[in-house]
Design an enzyme around this catalytic site. Structure first.
Site, PDB file in Angstrom:
ATOM      1  N   SER A  66       0.845  -1.191   0.000  1.00 29.10           N
ATOM      2  CA  SER A  66       0.000   0.000   0.000  1.00 29.10           C
ATOM      3  C   SER A  66       0.878   1.239   0.000  1.00 29.10           C
ATOM      4  O   SER A  66       1.943   1.252   0.625  1.00 29.10           O
ATOM      5  CB  SER A  66      -0.912   0.013   1.230  1.00 29.10           C
ATOM      6  OG  SER A  66      -1.605   1.239   1.345  1.00 29.10           O
ATOM      7  N   GLY A  84       8.597   4.234   4.065  1.00 30.93           N
ATOM      8  CA  GLY A  84       8.827   5.095   2.912  1.00 30.93           C
ATOM      9  C   GLY A  84       7.547   5.428   2.162  1.00 30.93           C
ATOM     10  O   GLY A  84       6.813   4.522   1.765  1.00 30.93           O
ATOM     11  N   CYS A 136       7.988   7.268  -8.220  1.00 30.13           N
ATOM     12  CA  CYS A 136       6.804   7.699  -7.468  1.00 30.13           C
ATOM     13  C   CYS A 136       6.640   9.219  -7.495  1.00 30.13           C
ATOM     14  O   CYS A 136       7.615   9.955  -7.329  1.00 30.13           O
ATOM     15  CB  CYS A 136       6.919   7.207  -6.027  1.00 30.13           C
ATOM     16  SG  CYS A 136       5.495   7.612  -4.999  1.00 30.13           S
ATOM     17  N   ASP A 157      12.187   1.304   2.129  1.00 29.62           N
ATOM     18  CA  ASP A 157      11.630   1.118   0.784  1.00 29.62           C
ATOM     19  C   ASP A 157      11.575   2.463   0.069  1.00 29.62           C
ATOM     20  O   ASP A 157      10.718   3.295   0.357  1.00 29.62           O
ATOM     21  CB  ASP A 157      10.227   0.507   0.910  1.00 29.62           C
ATOM     22  CG  ASP A 157       9.523   0.357  -0.438  1.00 29.62           C
ATOM     23  OD1 ASP A 157      10.194   0.412  -1.478  1.00 29.62           O
ATOM     24  OD2 ASP A 157       8.295   0.179  -0.427  1.00 29.62           O
ATOM     25  N   GLY A 158      12.509   2.686  -0.865  1.00 33.96           N
ATOM     26  CA  GLY A 158      12.520   3.935  -1.635  1.00 33.96           C
ATOM     27  C   GLY A 158      13.635   4.864  -1.203  1.00 33.96           C
ATOM     28  O   GLY A 158      14.203   4.749  -0.115  1.00 33.96           O
ATOM     29  N   GLY A 166      13.285  -0.903  -6.180  1.00 40.06           N
ATOM     30  CA  GLY A 166      12.610  -1.108  -7.446  1.00 40.06           C
ATOM     31  C   GLY A 166      13.487  -0.739  -8.616  1.00 40.06           C
ATOM     32  O   GLY A 166      13.821  -1.574  -9.452  1.00 40.06           O
ATOM     33  N   GLY A 208       5.826   2.687 -12.583  1.00 41.31           N
ATOM     34  CA  GLY A 208       5.355   2.620 -11.212  1.00 41.31           C
ATOM     35  C   GLY A 208       4.003   1.949 -11.087  1.00 41.31           C
ATOM     36  O   GLY A 208       3.207   1.929 -12.034  1.00 41.31           O
ATOM     37  N   ARG A 251      -4.608  -0.203  -5.202  1.00 39.17           N
ATOM     38  CA  ARG A 251      -3.523   0.106  -4.268  1.00 39.17           C
ATOM     39  C   ARG A 251      -3.620   1.536  -3.747  1.00 39.17           C
ATOM     40  O   ARG A 251      -3.158   1.831  -2.650  1.00 39.17           O
ATOM     41  CB  ARG A 251      -2.181  -0.101  -4.978  1.00 39.17           C
ATOM     42  CG  ARG A 251      -0.944   0.098  -4.095  1.00 39.17           C
ATOM     43  CD  ARG A 251       0.303  -0.191  -4.920  1.00 39.17           C
ATOM     44  NE  ARG A 251       1.495  -0.321  -4.087  1.00 39.17           N
ATOM     45  CZ  ARG A 251       2.334   0.670  -3.827  1.00 39.17           C
ATOM     46  NH1 ARG A 251       2.094   1.878  -4.318  1.00 39.17           N
ATOM     47  NH2 ARG A 251       3.408   0.470  -3.087  1.00 39.17           N
TER      48      ARG A 251
END
Length: 498
Positions: free
Chosen positions: A262, A311, A318, A357-358, A380, A406, A417
């Site tokens: 999410s 993140g 993003c 994350d990110g 990613g 993305g 999401r």
């Protein structure tokens, strides 16, 4: 009035690590990158432990079965994306679980009267070149023979002909009984110069296959992340909409861990979904997120999350911050959540790992994230560059690139999401673009791991817990940041050395 958080929202680019004393026992060869993936009692081992602190993003453009296999062989872990049908995601999980060295359940099976053209289709779908020929075409049928891609040629042999015409019959195949051990099977593979050894029960039904190539893989990849049956571990992403149907199918397929995916995990919806999964399937670890502060971490940890992703808006693909003004600099988010994790451990005796994350643009950002308290990272853009990722490899004037999009882009169509209302994306929170092609994951990740280990050595650390507890960080001014880069005219061609 609104609450103002006084601290500046900071990114990884605003920090550098200070060197610590490097001891004589501290070298790249002695660095241990093991790290927990899921919740465990403080002082005890995690049920799933990574050999290197890398996971791949839950994205269409990134986490394919091929990438999950490559990453697990290198000590990391992938979460296969859920922006596909339940059946397709479960099949992707099975593809990874069936790949692993050791006793392998055959996923490439045909009947003797099936056509060679059908065999070609099955091999293409599974990516395997050895097929078991059983009486009913199943993985546990009575074995009649084996056929490999070397036993026929599509241009030389009639593809309408039966498989039985090109297979090696079981009477001519060395095989073993169900009581054979893996070490005994490997010894037979080498002593008898075999590529594959079928394992049969007393009735001649196929149980497993053992491959010589898997023995070589074990030597090449000593840090593989595997389960008790020596199969590669793999995770799967889930959402808060169809989880009651998706989770059982993923567990039946063999998923080792799940993660709610999410853009904003600080919600009652995710807490309710976490509680449902933990109630009905308490044995499966489930991660939550994403969050950017300690309050949100505690909310998900108390709801049952076995790890928490940190993140919002920091990913290279993003644009959530641009579109909604929501997020936080990744360095500030990791530091805040790490403090909350440690407080949760002191209060409950349970350690809930966190994932950064990110916001990881450069390799050294991984070291910074880990030093700031992350137990592992999720990337990613980094993994989208490699051959094993889903994006097409395209030529440009300046070299090859890989497609990368993305989950919040129209291309992904992952409207569930983002919870914008309606039956589709009203506006995008991700973009569709390209990243420089970086070749094979095995080589690229080895380079990043080498950089991480030497950074830890310079900081006087040989384990990640030691790195986190002793690392010293300094803020970087704009002038200091500029000073970090080369400041000469670079050569266009390599220098000649005589």
């Amino acid at each position: 009035m609104a609450q103002i958080i006084a601290e500046v929202s900071r990114t990884f680019n605003e920090f550098l690590l200070l060197p610590n004393r490097t001891r004589t026992d501290c070298s790249a060869a002695t660095v241990d990158l093991r790290t927990p993936l899921v919740r465990h009692l403080a002082g005890e081992a995690s049920a799933i432990e990574l050999q290197s602190p890398f996971t791949s993003a839950i994205m269409q453009a990134v986490s394919t079965p091929e990438l999950a296999i490559a990453l697990a062989r290198n000590g990391g872990f992938s979460f296969l994306h859920h922006n596909q049908s339940i059946q397709d995601q479960a099949a992707a999980v099975r593809q990874v679980k069936n790949f692993k060295a050791g006793f392998v359940t055959s996923d490439t099976n045909v009947r003797p009267d099936d056509s060679l053209s059908l065999l070609v289709d099955v091999m293409r779908r599974t990516g395997h070149s050895t097929a078991a020929v059983t009486h009913d075409g199943t993985a546990t049928g009575r074995l009649l023979g084996l056929v490999t891609s070397r036993d026929f040629h599509p241009q030389r042999h009639d593809l309408d002909g039966p498989v039985s015409g090109r297979m090696t019959a079981v009477a001519d195949l060395p095989h073993a009984g169900a009581d054979i051990t893996l070490s005994e099977a490997n010894a037979r593979l080498w002593d008898e110069r075999l590529d594959c050894l079928p394992v049969l029960d007393a009735g001649g039904h196929l149980q497993q296959l053992v491959f010589r190539s898997d023995y070589a893989d074990n030597k090449r990849f000593p840090n593989q992340v595997v389960d008790a049956a020596k199969r590669l571990r793999v995770g799967a992403g889930i959402n808060t909409h169809d989880y009651q149907e998706r989770v059982p199918a993923l567990l039946e397929a063999g998923a080792d861990a799940l993660c709610f995916d999410s853009s904003d995990g600080y919600s009652d919806w995710q807490a309710q979904a976490l509680s449902w999964v933990k109630k009905h399937y308490p044995e499966i670890p489930v991660g939550g997120g994403n969050v950017v502060d300690g309050e949100a971490f505690t909310f998900l940890a108390e709801a049952g999350a076995d790890f928490v992703k940190v993140g919002v808006g920091g990913g290279s693909i993003c644009i959530t911050r641009d579109q909604k003004g929501i997020g936080r600099g990744q360095a500030s988010a990791v530091l805040d959540v790490a403090a909350a994790r440690d407080a949760f451990r002191e209060r409950t005796g349970e350690y809930v790992p966190i994932c950064s994350d990110g916001g990881l643009v450069h390799d050294y950002h991984v070291a910074l994230a880990l030093a700031m308290g992350a137990d592992f990272v999720m990337m990613g853009r980094y993994f989208a560059r490699f051959d094993q990722a889903a994006g097409a490899k395209l030529p440009t004037r300046d070299g090859f690139v890989k497609e990368y999009w993305g989950e919040g882009s129209n291309r992904a169509r992952n409207w569930q999401r983002y919870g914008q209302g309606g039956q589709g994306l009203i506006f995008e929170e991700g973009v569709d673009g390209y990243v420089p092609y970086a070749g094979d994951l095995n080589e690229g990740l080895a380079l990043t791991i080498a950089k991480l280990k030497t950074t830890m050595v310079s900081c006087g650390s040989t384990t990640l817990p030691e790195f986190q507890s002793t690392a010293r960080l300094t803020l970087v001014s704009d002038q200091s940041f500029q000073e970090s880069h080369a400041n000469v005219t670079l050569r266009d061609t390599p220098a000649t050395v005589s």
